[in-house]
Write an enzyme that holds these catalytic residues in place. Structure first.
Site, PDB file in Angstrom:
ATOM      1  CD  GLU A   1      -2.737   1.411   0.095  1.00 40.75           C
ATOM      2  OE1 GLU A   1      -3.277   0.421  -0.445  1.00 40.75           O
ATOM      3  OE2 GLU A   1      -2.889   2.569  -0.333  1.00 40.75           O
TER       4      GLU A   1
ATOM      5  CG  HIS B   1      -4.443   3.981   3.248  1.00 42.57           C
ATOM      6  ND1 HIS B   1      -5.055   5.173   3.525  1.00 42.57           N
ATOM      7  CD2 HIS B   1      -4.981   3.544   2.085  1.00 42.57           C
ATOM      8  CE1 HIS B   1      -5.928   5.452   2.574  1.00 42.57           C
ATOM      9  NE2 HIS B   1      -5.897   4.485   1.678  1.00 42.57           N
TER      10      HIS B   1
ATOM     11  CB  THR C   1      -6.452   0.648  -3.710  1.00 43.03           C
ATOM     12  OG1 THR C   1      -5.496   1.098  -2.751  1.00 43.03           O
ATOM     13  CG2 THR C   1      -6.487  -0.869  -3.662  1.00 43.03           C
TER      14      THR C   1
ATOM     15  CG  ASP D   1      -1.641   1.069  -3.881  1.00 46.13           C
ATOM     16  OD1 ASP D   1      -0.679   1.567  -3.262  1.00 46.13           O
ATOM     17  OD2 ASP D   1      -2.815   1.125  -3.463  1.00 46.13           O
ATOM     18  CG  HIS D   2      -1.894   4.738  -4.800  1.00 46.51           C
ATOM     19  ND1 HIS D   2      -1.724   5.357  -3.587  1.00 46.51           N
ATOM     20  CD2 HIS D   2      -2.880   3.823  -4.608  1.00 46.51           C
ATOM     21  CE1 HIS D   2      -2.578   4.860  -2.712  1.00 46.51           C
ATOM     22  NE2 HIS D   2      -3.294   3.911  -3.298  1.00 46.51           N
TER      23      HIS D   2
HETATM   24  C1  GP9 Z   1      -9.057  -0.175   1.518  1.00 45.83           C
HETATM   25  C2  GP9 Z   1      -7.990   0.092   0.577  1.00 45.83           C
HETATM   26  C3  GP9 Z   1      -7.518   1.503   0.413  1.00 45.83           C
HETATM   27  O1  GP9 Z   1      -9.767  -1.379   1.380  1.00 45.83           O
HETATM   28  O2  GP9 Z   1      -7.503  -0.910  -0.187  1.00 45.83           O
HETATM   29  O3  GP9 Z   1      -7.671   1.991  -0.856  1.00 45.83           O
HETATM   30  P1  GP9 Z   1      -7.042   3.390  -1.306  1.00 45.83           P
HETATM   31  O4  GP9 Z   1      -7.559   4.464  -0.377  1.00 45.83           O
HETATM   32  O5  GP9 Z   1      -5.561   3.285  -1.204  1.00 45.83           O
HETATM   33  O6  GP9 Z   1      -7.505   3.587  -2.709  1.00 45.83           O
HETATM   34 MN    MN Z   2      -4.031   2.260  -2.132  1.00 46.33          MN
END
Ligand code: GP9
Ligand code: MN
Length: 431
Positions: free
Chosen positions: A38, A200, A82, A259-260
């Site tokens: 993440e 996150h 995500t 992911d980002h």
């Molecule tokens: C929560 C998650 C977060 O289930 O995978 O997603 P994001 O905020 O990073 O798009």
């Molecule tokens: Mn994410």
């Protein structure tokens, strides 16, 4: 309508990148772990802070001789964050210009996604995530993508224990320990996607897990990032140790990706501090979009690969290694290992990076020097960039047409069996 897919198939066909004969099928029949890191950015690999390596486990893994590591790999997400990353990785389709494709089209559209393709090749497919199943509409989109199993929050006995929760949900170490129990029960070969979440925003972590000082940029939304990233690294280290102890390691391919970004473009002064630069340009910000991408397998010939690519390119790359023929599939990315790989990395807003040029926030730079382009002195760049822009715009808009028009319902690749959502049920009581 059915004829709308025709020009898109033609576009895809004219950009085919053949498999790499040296790598094709090297991972055939192996278990596949796709580990979603993440918000992890590439600059954190090898980054030192507070007198220590911030990510010792991932950094070591990055340099391992059996890891193919990419150092010019970019995230390409839009608002779907995500979910855009997941959409690209498993479909080689872009997220949408606004909103989330998984949320808005995941329930109703026809897809030919990695889990469905692999399960038709004898794989068991499962996604693991400690959050509620409905987040990003995963519980529906995963059915359309053909996931056999989706282990979400109700499967995790520790999910509601307040000691085990922080920020967005279950702490990664606990999540991965619990996930391991399920993984051990999956019939092999399996394809397992494991989605972490502790790193996150807002990068909260309980005191006992804070084992590195926060950054000192003075920007509150940035400074905790190093602590949760450090924790994520430890969690990965523990998971890797378990993989080895369980023996699964020996017959698995481990794929890691960020992911980002975790630190958005709105934090220029903090980013300048972290990169140790007096100020950051838009070229720096473009490069700040790099995320880790690594493929590891015992016996794989690894090394640092400088190919330019992004999340859209992952699926054809993995299928090359897995020996899955995908020439008939609608993929907007190209195999990173192919001699014909297209080294154009479109961002969701139409900006891009190539080995020569960067376009970011409507400014143009030379990738290798970071200098801004003066088109009056370099008319050749202007022509080259017009061609690149055309490819970027066509890719993005064709991908959007596929999703918003649900065009894959009109096209089934030879050998692929259409997914029937009714075949899937992720309710814990019934699985
Ligand atoms: C929560 C998650 C977060 O289930 O995978 O997603 P994001 O905020 O990073 O798009
Ligand atoms: Mn994410």
């Amino acid at each position: 309508s059915a004829k709308d897919i025709k020009p898109i198939l033609k576009f895809i066909d004219s950009h085919q990148a053949p498999d790499n004969v040296q790598y094709f099928g090297k991972a055939k029949g192996k278990n596949v772990f796709v580990i979603h890191l993440e918000s992890l950015q590439q600059f954190m690999i090898g980054y030192k802070w507070d007198g220590q390596e911030v990510m010792p486990n991932l950094t070591k893994f990055y340099h391992d001789q059996s890891t193919m590591s990419f150092d010019n790999f970019y995230n390409q997400v839009g608002q779907g964050k995500t979910s855009d990353a997941e959409t690209m990785l498993e479909n080689s389709l872009y997220g949408l210009p606004s909103g989330s494709a998984m949320v808005n089209y995941g329930t109703s559209n026809t897809f030919q996604a990695a889990p469905a393709i692999l399960s038709q090749q004898g794989y068991t497919t499962a996604s693991f995530h400690g959050d509620v199943a409905s987040f990003w509409n995963r519980d529906n989109a995963y059915k359309s993508w053909g996931y056999d199993y989706f282990f979400s929050k109700p499967f995790y006995k520790d999910a509601d224990n307040p000691n085990y929760n922080v920020g967005y949900g279950m702490k990664d170490k606990i999540f991965l320990q619990d996930t391991a129990q399920y993984i051990q029960q999956l019939p092999q070969p399996f394809y397992a996607k494991v989605i972490t979440v502790t790193n996150h925003y807002p990068y909260d972590l309980d005191k006992q897990n804070q084992t590195i000082k926060p950054f000192n940029t003075g920007d509150n939304t940035v400074d905790g990032y190093v602590q949760t990233a450090h924790y994520l690294d430890q969690a990965f280290g523990e998971f890797l140790a378990w993989l080895k102890a369980s023996g699964l390691y020996n017959n698995s391919m481990i794929v890691l990706y960020g992911d980002h970004y975790g630190i958005s473009d709105n934090h220029r002064p903090a980013i300048a501090k972290l990169l140790n630069k007096p100020e950051v340009t838009n070229a720096d910000l473009a490069n700040f979009q790099k995320v880790p991408f690594m493929i590891h397998m015992p016996g794989l010939k690894g090394g640092i690969n400088h190919t330019y690519g992004g999340e859209i390119d992952v699926l054809p790359t993995l299928f090359d290694l897995l020996g899955v023929k995908d020439d008939n599939y609608v993929q907007f990315g190209t195999d990173l290992l192919s001699p014909k790989h297209i080294s154009i990395v479109p961002f969701r807003d139409g900006d891009f990076v190539t080995p020569q040029y960067i376009k970011y926030q409507n400014q143009y730079f030379y990738t290798q020097t970071g200098k801004q382009i003066d088109f009056s002195k370099d008319p050749a760049a202007k022509q080259a960039i017009a061609k690149i822009q055309d490819y970027v715009d066509t890719s993005l808009s064709d991908s959007d047409k596929v999703i918003t028009g649900d065009l894959l319902r009109f096209y089934t690749p030879a050998g692929f069996k259409k997914v029937n959502r009714k075949d899937y049920n992720y309710n814990p009581a019934k699985t």
